[in-house]
Design an enzyme around this catalytic site. Structure first.
Site, PDB file in Angstrom:
ATOM      1  N   ALA A   1      14.426 -61.359 -81.599  1.00 51.31           N
ATOM      2  CA  ALA A   1      15.660 -61.919 -81.029  1.00 51.31           C
ATOM      3  C   ALA A   1      16.648 -62.289 -82.142  1.00 51.31           C
ATOM      4  CB  ALA A   1      15.321 -63.103 -80.143  1.00 51.31           C
ATOM      5  N   ARG A   2      16.571 -63.506 -82.616  1.00 49.56           N
ATOM      6  CA  ARG A   2      17.405 -63.928 -83.735  1.00 49.56           C
ATOM      7  C   ARG A   2      16.580 -64.785 -84.685  1.00 49.56           C
ATOM      8  NH1 ARG A   2      20.169 -60.434 -82.861  1.00 49.56           N
ATOM      9  NH2 ARG A   2      22.415 -60.305 -82.553  1.00 49.56           N
TER      10      ARG A   2
ATOM     11  N   ASP B   1      11.081 -59.140 -86.736  1.00 50.43           N
ATOM     12  CA  ASP B   1      12.141 -58.153 -87.017  1.00 50.43           C
ATOM     13  C   ASP B   1      13.396 -58.852 -87.523  1.00 50.43           C
ATOM     14  OD1 ASP B   1      13.449 -55.558 -86.939  1.00 50.43           O
ATOM     15  OD2 ASP B   1      14.553 -56.329 -85.208  1.00 50.43           O
TER      16      ASP B   1
ATOM     17  N   GLU C   1      18.734 -63.204 -93.640  1.00 52.62           N
ATOM     18  CA  GLU C   1      18.472 -61.777 -93.753  1.00 52.62           C
ATOM     19  C   GLU C   1      19.230 -61.184 -94.944  1.00 52.62           C
ATOM     20  OE1 GLU C   1      19.373 -60.212 -89.834  1.00 52.62           O
ATOM     21  OE2 GLU C   1      17.574 -61.110 -88.989  1.00 52.62           O
TER      22      GLU C   1
ATOM     23  N   HIS D   1      15.556 -56.097 -89.182  1.00 51.82           N
ATOM     24  CA  HIS D   1      16.485 -56.234 -88.046  1.00 51.82           C
ATOM     25  C   HIS D   1      16.910 -54.847 -87.515  1.00 51.82           C
ATOM     26  CE1 HIS D   1      19.730 -59.007 -86.123  1.00 51.82           C
ATOM     27  NE2 HIS D   1      19.488 -57.953 -85.345  1.00 51.82           N
TER      28      HIS D   1
HETATM   29  O1  LIG Z   1      22.398 -55.931 -80.604  1.00 43.80           O
HETATM   30  C1  LIG Z   1      22.021 -56.908 -81.251  1.00 43.80           C
HETATM   31  O2  LIG Z   1      22.110 -58.076 -80.850  1.00 43.80           O
HETATM   32  C2  LIG Z   1      21.417 -56.715 -82.561  1.00 43.80           C
HETATM   33  O3  LIG Z   1      20.749 -57.588 -83.048  1.00 43.80           O
HETATM   34  C3  LIG Z   1      21.747 -55.498 -83.314  1.00 43.80           C
HETATM   35  O4  LIG Z   1      22.435 -55.930 -84.449  1.00 43.80           O
HETATM   36  P1  LIG Z   1      23.507 -55.004 -85.171  1.00 43.80           P
HETATM   37  O5  LIG Z   1      24.629 -54.827 -84.214  1.00 43.80           O
HETATM   38  O6  LIG Z   1      22.814 -53.695 -85.456  1.00 43.80           O
HETATM   39  O7  LIG Z   1      23.874 -55.744 -86.392  1.00 43.80           O
END
Ligand SMILES: O=C(O)C(=O)COP(=O)(O)O
Length: 310
Positions: A229-230, A254, A259, A284
């Protein structure tokens, strides 16, 4: 109205083609930096962005003609949503475009953890063939607890359906969502029954740092922990302590609290994290596949078309 859109991130061309068909003029600048975008955003009706910079109050104040922001992905945490809405700016995101990617990535992390794939692979490369130490666990018959039952949580649940698991889910902001793939339960039940815990919640003021030492303390069984998720929702130090205390068997992450290098390497917890055989990391990319690249663009174009602003 100029009906023009500034795209500041890498985007599959299908959005550009379709938005052109709606009558928008596109300025595609995938390498554009924040200060460059800031300097010209007052000339645009629309902005398309992934996660490269914060669309904060200052940026929104500068964007005097902005009518919509498309977030090419799911998470809206890089956009001051409340302020944008206050300013009458419409917001579009595209979780439908990368929900399959995230669901599959979470399954991948989980199966890799349960079968020691990271350590087994590293051992063989280093010249050691250890079978007993790399004996795995089966997912079948276990209880998988999902926190957050939106696009991502439900996609993960759906993909689990062939594994013979008991899937339970808790969503603080949703009720009545039980479906054939997951049973809606209270947080208490998640804590009591889960063998696996997977997070699928957004980063908000409320969830920032939510998963801390105390959070893991209450779980009744040792868990496999997955976060696609985050990163900022979870205190990495709490994951590491929970591994040491046996509360977490292994973790698949992930996303991380911090990051990218070099800042990641500067974190106090980084050395312990990278040396742990009980953690699998990915940069990520859960939502970032060759397929989601196109699907995100298609979903956004469809939603933009429905807004009918051009
Ligand atoms: O879609 C999301 O929320 C993501 O985490 C993907 O991240 P990004 O747009 O690839 O930096």
């Amino acid at each position: 109205m100029k009906n023009n859109i500034l795209i500041v991130d890498d985007l599959h061309p299908t959005f550009i083609e379709q938005a052109g068909g709606f009558g928008y003029t596109i300025n595609y600048q995938p390498d554009m930096k924040l200060d460059e975008a800031y300097a010209i955003i007052n000339n645009y009706d629309g902005l398309v962005i992934r996660s490269k910079f914060q669309v904060d109050r200052k940026f929104i104040d500068q964007a005097t003609h902005l009518r919509f922001i498309c977030r090419a992905g799911a998470g809206m945490d890089n956009i001051d949503e409340d302020y944008a809405l206050e300013k009458g700016i419409k917001l579009i995101n595209a979780p439908e475009g990368n929900m399959d990617a995230v669901g599959e990535h979470a399954i991948g992390l989980l199966l890799s953890l349960m079968n020691n794939m990271n350590t087994a692979d590293a051992e063989i490369r280093a010249g050691s063939w250890r079978r007993e130490e790399n004996r795995g666990y089966e997912l079948k018959g276990r209880t998988v607890g999902i926190i957050g039952y939106g696009h991502m949580g439900s996609s993960f649940a759906k993909k689990l359906s062939g594994f013979g698991v008991n899937v339970i889910a808790y969503d603080k902001y949703k009720t009545g969502f039980s479906d054939q793939y997951a049973r809606e339960v209270s947080m208490e039940e998640i804590v009591k029954h889960s063998d696996v815990l997977s997070l699928h919640i957004p980063l908000t003021k409320e969830t920032d740092g939510m998963v801390n030492d105390e959070y893991f303390y209450h779980f009744k069984k040792p868990i496999f922990f997955i976060n696609t998720a985050r990163g900022k929702v979870v205190k990495t130090s709490a994951v590491l302590s929970a591994i040491k205390q046996g509360k977490i068997i292994a973790a698949g992450l992930d996303v991380l609290e911090v990051e990218k290098f070099p800042s990641l390497a500067e974190q106090a917890w980084f050395d312990e994290l990278r040396q742990s055989g009980r953690v699998i990391l990915s940069p990520h990319v859960g939502g970032w596949t060759f397929e989601s690249y196109r699907k995100i663009s298609e979903v956004m174009a469809m939603k933009l078309g429905k807004l009918g602003l051009a």
